[in-house]
Scaffold this motif. Structure first.
Motif: not given
Length: 447
Positions: A10-21
């Motif tokens: 779940a962390l990967k899906k929550v913390l990796i975002t359009d914004e930080n990518v």
């Protein structure tokens, strides 16, 4: 898998975002790069433990009207259930981010201004250290042909030589920075170099003591089972309740040997690129969250005791120290500086840091026999998480139970299980026992 695995997914899906990518993309490819899409691509081998998750993100983007692709390695912090664990993991991310964003650029400026090659570490394209949302985007070195070395195997002479030359460059570059830029006290300039995640608070140190004692207890179980290590057993029994204090004492340094150290120098934290016939051509040092100012011998001793076989270490020690010394001297001479220590003084300093390396080896080497196991899932769960629930796992401290692993009593059954697993891997067992094979001749530094 247990609840910990569910949270990691779940962390990967929550913390990796359009914004930080997007932030990482623009820092890597330029402000004109426009994000099209991204997807998470996990590594074939386990890049996770109970403190952080490492994965990669493949990115499609537009620049000047043309579509291109790239990828990043992404390191994510795992929310922790207790204050000591939370503080420790958060500090590790803060340290690594500052090392990449502030310290490494200064060190590389020193190197390149002298016509020397920059330090071999990955580029950092974005970092955020917001509590429980820690994330670092790094250069995906696979795109440059780098690959990880099998950490269950020892280094040969070619790999070792390459690493020692790079370590010497790192160490010497920090002396250049102190002299030429007036940073005489690097710890004053970078407070992150004075502490590590295991000693930032009294609570963190207490947890570290518990963890170190646990590793010592497991080591004692192995030595007693093997037999013929009575003096090593007596030594460990005598110091196991003050092992952490003795280890921290080894971090005190003579200023002539004080440099910026990697701090976690073993084959798990190095990537290599190979030439056309399979010889190692370049090394990259990764995982910089234990960078600190300390004696250069801390890195050398850890590296030799974690990543080399006993026979290689004994047969080639003089050559290896010569290689390191020559590379260090090359950097100092390029900067017009005299060597702060002689070759013999380097040997003496190296020999003085056995205890520090020994303690870390007792922690690291046994993990290699269960490299793909989650340390929090010592007893496999018969329950599989429901897919629908995986998407909705609460990303908070309440979702992780890592701390209970250290709180469980180390029963005889668990010790026996550890010994059985350890004895099944003869190569790692040999590396481990070499810490004690010449125990009578080693200076234990226990006084």
């Amino acid at each position: 898998m247990g609840n910990t695995h569910v949270v990691k997914c779940a962390l990967k899906k929550v913390l990796i975002t359009d914004e930080n990518v997007t932030a990482a993309l623009k820092n890597a490819e330029g402000q004109d790069a426009q994000l099209v899409s991204w997807s998470i691509k996990d590594f074939p081998t386990n890049g996770e433990n109970y403190t952080h998750v490492v994965t990669s993100v493949e990115v499609k983007y537009l620049i000047n009207g043309e579509e291109s692709t790239t990828s990043f390695v992404v390191k994510l912090g795992i929310p922790q259930p207790t204050v000591p664990l939370h503080d420790s993991i958060h500090f590790a991310f803060v340290k690594e981010a500052q090392v990449y964003e502030e310290l490494i650029p200064l060190l590389n400026t020193e190197m390149t201004s002298l016509g020397l090659k920059p330090l071999r570490v990955p580029k950092c394209y974005h970092a955020s250290c917001e509590t429980e949302k820690e994330v670092i985007y790094l250069q995906d070195l696979r795109l440059c042909g780098f690959q990880i070395y099998n950490r269950q195997e020892v280094f040969d002479k070619a790999h070792t030589t390459l690493v020692l030359k790079e370590l010497a460059k790192l160490h010497a570059s920090s002396l250049l920075l102190q002299v030429t830029d007036g940073y005489e006290d690097l710890e004053a300039k970078f407070s992150i170099l004075y502490k590590d995640c295991f000693d930032i608070t009294k609570e963190a140190m207490q947890l570290s003591k518990i963890i170190l004692n646990r590793y010592i207890e497991k080591t004692l179980a192995v030595l007693r089972d093997i037999g013929n290590y009575e003096k090593a057993v007596d030594w460990l029994e005598n110091l196991k309740h003050r092992g952490f204090e003795l280890m921290m004492k080894q971090l005190k340094y003579n200023t002539r040997f004080a440099v910026v150290c990697h701090g976690d120098c073993w084959n798990n934290n190095m990537l290599f690129r190979y030439d056309a016939i399979g010889n190692p051509a370049e090394v990259m040092l990764i995982n910089l969250d234990l960078f600190r100012q300390a004696s250069l011998a801390i890195d050398l001793k850890m590296f030799f005791y974690h990543s080399l076989s006993y026979d290689d270490r004994e047969a080639n020690l003089e050559y290896y120290l010569d290689t390191y010394y020559a590379s260090f001297k090359n950097v100092m001479e390029a900067g017009g500086l005299a060597m702060p220590f002689t070759r013999q003084e380097l040997v003496d300093e190296y020999e003085s840091k056995h205890l520090y390396a020994c303690f870390w080896a007792m922690a690291y080497l046994p993990t290699l026999v269960s490299a793909n196991e989650d340390p929090c899932d010592e007893t496999p769960s018969n329950e599989s998480p429901e897919p629908a629930k995986t998407e909705n796992v609460l990303i908070s401290s309440d979702s992780i139970t890592a701390h209970t692993y250290w709180e469980k009593p180390l029963t005889q059954e668990r010790k026996d299980n550890f010994v059985r697993k350890f004895k099944r891997n003869s190569e790692i067992m040999s590396r481990f026992l070499s810490l004690f094979d010449r125990f009578e001749e080693e200076d234990s530094e226990e006084d």
